[in-house]
Design a protein around this motif. Sequence first.
Motif, PDB file in Angstrom:
ATOM      1  N   ILE A   1       0.832  -1.219  -0.100  1.00  0.00           N
ATOM      2  CA  ILE A   1      -0.063   0.023  -0.069  1.00  0.00           C
ATOM      3  C   ILE A   1       0.870   1.212  -0.038  1.00  0.00           C
ATOM      4  CG2 ILE A   1      -2.049  -1.158   1.091  1.00  0.00           C
ATOM      5  CD1 ILE A   1      -0.927   0.117   3.751  1.00  0.00           C
ATOM      6  N   PRO A   2       0.500   2.394  -0.474  1.00  0.00           N
ATOM      7  CA  PRO A   2       1.205   3.516  -0.522  1.00  0.00           C
ATOM      8  C   PRO A   2       1.413   4.384   0.629  1.00  0.00           C
ATOM      9  CG  PRO A   2      -1.017   4.074  -1.665  1.00  0.00           C
ATOM     10  CD  PRO A   2      -0.866   2.410  -1.374  1.00  0.00           C
TER      11      PRO A   2
ATOM     12  N   ASN B   1      -0.125   8.245   5.501  1.00  0.00           N
ATOM     13  CA  ASN B   1      -0.095   9.449   6.110  1.00  0.00           C
ATOM     14  C   ASN B   1      -1.032  10.289   6.176  1.00  0.00           C
ATOM     15  OD1 ASN B   1       2.585   8.865   6.209  1.00  0.00           O
ATOM     16  ND2 ASN B   1       3.441   9.853   4.468  1.00  0.00           N
ATOM     17  N   ALA B   2      -2.124  10.289   5.032  1.00  0.00           N
ATOM     18  CA  ALA B   2      -3.183  11.055   4.794  1.00  0.00           C
ATOM     19  C   ALA B   2      -4.197  10.527   5.886  1.00  0.00           C
ATOM     20  CB  ALA B   2      -3.668  11.253   3.599  1.00  0.00           C
ATOM     21  N   GLY B   3      -4.199   9.420   6.470  1.00  0.00           N
ATOM     22  CA  GLY B   3      -5.293   8.781   7.320  1.00  0.00           C
ATOM     23  C   GLY B   3      -6.315   8.109   6.367  1.00  0.00           C
ATOM     24  N   LEU B   4      -6.100   7.987   5.177  1.00  0.00           N
ATOM     25  CA  LEU B   4      -7.120   7.054   4.435  1.00  0.00           C
ATOM     26  C   LEU B   4      -7.175   5.673   4.818  1.00  0.00           C
ATOM     27  CD1 LEU B   4      -6.148   8.665   0.950  1.00  0.00           C
ATOM     28  CD2 LEU B   4      -7.835   9.245   2.412  1.00  0.00           C
ATOM     29  N   ILE B   5      -6.157   5.127   5.064  1.00  0.00           N
ATOM     30  CA  ILE B   5      -6.284   3.701   5.544  1.00  0.00           C
ATOM     31  C   ILE B   5      -5.066   3.643   6.684  1.00  0.00           C
ATOM     32  CG2 ILE B   5      -6.947   2.656   3.370  1.00  0.00           C
ATOM     33  CD1 ILE B   5      -4.081   1.952   2.887  1.00  0.00           C
ATOM     34  N   GLY B   6      -5.137   2.625   7.517  1.00  0.00           N
ATOM     35  CA  GLY B   6      -4.070   2.212   8.362  1.00  0.00           C
ATOM     36  C   GLY B   6      -3.047   1.504   7.791  1.00  0.00           C
ATOM     37  N   ARG B   7      -2.134   0.831   8.758  1.00  0.00           N
ATOM     38  CA  ARG B   7      -0.846   0.167   8.215  1.00  0.00           C
ATOM     39  C   ARG B   7      -1.310  -1.198   7.639  1.00  0.00           C
ATOM     40  NH1 ARG B   7       2.457  -1.607  11.555  1.00  0.00           N
ATOM     41  NH2 ARG B   7       4.115  -1.761   9.972  1.00  0.00           N
ATOM     42  N   PHE B   8      -2.483  -1.716   8.181  1.00  0.00           N
ATOM     43  CA  PHE B   8      -2.843  -2.904   7.675  1.00  0.00           C
ATOM     44  C   PHE B   8      -4.147  -2.926   6.823  1.00  0.00           C
ATOM     45  CE2 PHE B   8      -0.777  -3.311  11.921  1.00  0.00           C
ATOM     46  CZ  PHE B   8       0.354  -4.292  11.466  1.00  0.00           C
TER      47      PHE B   8
ATOM     48  N   ASP C   1       5.812   6.867  -5.431  1.00  0.00           N
ATOM     49  CA  ASP C   1       5.426   6.865  -4.044  1.00  0.00           C
ATOM     50  C   ASP C   1       6.080   5.463  -3.315  1.00  0.00           C
ATOM     51  OD1 ASP C   1       4.971   7.305  -1.260  1.00  0.00           O
ATOM     52  OD2 ASP C   1       2.916   7.237  -1.494  1.00  0.00           O
ATOM     53  N   ILE C   2       6.657   5.424  -2.134  1.00  0.00           N
ATOM     54  CA  ILE C   2       6.980   3.925  -1.544  1.00  0.00           C
ATOM     55  C   ILE C   2       5.710   3.255  -1.363  1.00  0.00           C
ATOM     56  CG2 ILE C   2       8.179   2.827   0.328  1.00  0.00           C
ATOM     57  CD1 ILE C   2      10.080   5.248   0.502  1.00  0.00           C
ATOM     58  N   HIS C   3       5.569   2.059  -1.891  1.00  0.00           N
ATOM     59  CA  HIS C   3       4.372   1.117  -1.349  1.00  0.00           C
ATOM     60  C   HIS C   3       5.156  -0.128  -0.600  1.00  0.00           C
ATOM     61  CE1 HIS C   3       3.275   3.430  -5.108  1.00  0.00           C
ATOM     62  NE2 HIS C   3       2.087   3.112  -4.858  1.00  0.00           N
ATOM     63  N   SER C   4       4.480  -0.367   0.383  1.00  0.00           N
ATOM     64  CA  SER C   4       5.052  -1.329   1.468  1.00  0.00           C
ATOM     65  C   SER C   4       4.035  -2.421   1.913  1.00  0.00           C
ATOM     66  CB  SER C   4       5.825  -0.442   2.633  1.00  0.00           C
ATOM     67  OG  SER C   4       6.453   0.467   2.464  1.00  0.00           O
TER      68      SER C   4
END
Length: 684
Positions: A250-251, A256-263, A665-668
Amino acid sequence: MQYHKKKLPLAISLAFAAIAPATAAEQTELPAINVISHYNNAIGSSNAASQGTATSSLVENRPALRTGELLEFVPGMIVTQHSGDGKANQYFLRGFNLDHGTDFATYIDDVPVNMRTHAHGQGYTDINFIIPELIDRIDYKKGPYFADEGDFASAGAAHMRLADKLTSGIASITAGSHGYQRAVLADSFDAGSGTLLYGLEVTRNKGPWDNPEDLRKYSATLKYTGGNQYEGFSITGMAYKNSWNATDQIPQRAINAGLIGRFGAIDPTDGGSTSRYSLSYAMHKRSQDSLFELNAYAVQSKLNLFSNFTYLLDNPLDGDQFQQSENRRMYGLNAAQTWIDKIGGITMQNKMGLQTRYDRLSPVGLYDTIAQERTATVREDKVKEASIGVYAENSAQWLEKFRTVAALRYDAYRFNVDSDIAGNSGKARDHTVSPKLSLIFGPWAKTEYFVNYGKGFHSNDARGTTQTQLPSGGASTPVTPLVATRGAEVGLRTEIIPNLQSSLALWRLDIDSELLFVGDAGETEPSRASRRTGIEWNNHYIAYPWLLFDLDLALSRARYRDADPAGDYIPGAIDRVVSFGTTVTGLGRWYGAFQYRYFGARPLIEDNSVRSRATAIAYARVGYKVNPKTKVTLDVFNLFDRKASDIDYYYSSRLNGEVAGGVNDIHSHPVEPRSVRLTLTHHF
């Protein structure tokens, strides 16, 4: 544990141990070779400092989050994931991001796991079908120095060996964080004049993902072994089926923008299903001075994989999800004859081998999809790919403390592609010759020295060998079917310190081109020639009979050899790996383990201006033996709850409302958070 050899020069006795039986009198005349720790890396046990064996005790005693981490028992290997756990893992070794296995060959009882011309990536290596409790040992090699290793083995190879017989039956149940559940039942017993072994595994897992993974995995193994060490055979059947939802990389900007969480997931409809069924036969026949081995196999596999890495970049209305699909049948036969000879007073071992393989894909395809429903065909191909490899190897003990292994290998490939895109159908063929040479000196002061050189190769995707038209439009030039590699290594192995096995290797590997077929786009992506160099230091130490330590360090440098304004760094190439483990056994009813692994920051683009962060993860285990047959084990993964990445990429994608050309962007894909698993195991 001790191994005794015949009274021959050390190297020859080791090479012939599997061929010529020794009398009791002969056995007592030789000093023992000790196997200590979790590895068999004793003096005289191999032809290179980076070759060795991981024992079944290592598999049993080290906690593992995923089945794919079986390959982390190869020192210096890192195994991660960027999608659902039903998909092949991501592998890193010797300065490579190996993707899903392009330059590392993997086998299970000599049946190849790497898939040629795969829908998702060349050399695709999915070992999720293996039941770890059935593994007897893992024999590993690094570098293209070995005559019996062909396609995909330039960085190395691992041969996982199934047990013929279990010391006792196994029944285990595991429950853990995030809905993890696993059950295993395995045993072996006398059947007729042989032994029948079986293993069954069922796994369920939701995972820590906001969009539950809902993994459903079934594995089964049945193996019948007959005969004895002089003349015997085995028949093995394996079955595997899996389905899952996937949370791909995920980007960073969305987090950072709070659109999604780390998972979280951008496209919650990603996922897949796969299956693999195999039948194999192996036999051996040995006499006083010769050994004949043969194995044959048939494999049928399927994959349907749905991914969306760029989100709304190409299709702003419905999204960029695509399906990679294949239906494969694979057949092969391998044979080898080994014999002992003596010329001019020089004792020699000679070996000749034949390896054949035929893959038929009907079809292998790439499709545009919306929520796993096909909307268009990007390309669809029927492929027939056949290969034959022959090799000759001579091992000679010239002096008491000097031996050589010289070999020559020849491989020939034929490709036949029937494509739905005009201009992409056709036939191609290629061949390559690979010389190899190893010099082994010693031992002196319990230290052995190695010099190795070899030429190897990896095959390219068959579709690229006949492609003249890109699915996206425009012309394309067919690629070289077989890409040459050349490697060299100097190293040593020592036991000069009591209870410590230590090896050191300095290596180099050149590849003529890192060109590859990009399954995500259905087209070939050219790349430049490269060079990798590095150093590896592996240590296995018994501090006390109940306390074992393993420490592996690997540093590498990966660069393109051809100058380009874009830069000479190889994206994703790993430059450092540290692995440390300790195992505690025999403290009454208690036992335990601790495992730490670190893999360093990596360049994500050629000029090294964007880099991933380093990742450090720790696992821990505490166990208690309720009685001699029953034990309870608690495993903790990501012990310190590190917020790190399993893998990082840098590319352009588009989220809702962003510019038409997308955003770089970095996608991780994040490492999983701290989790625990409790296992109850009963031996019967």
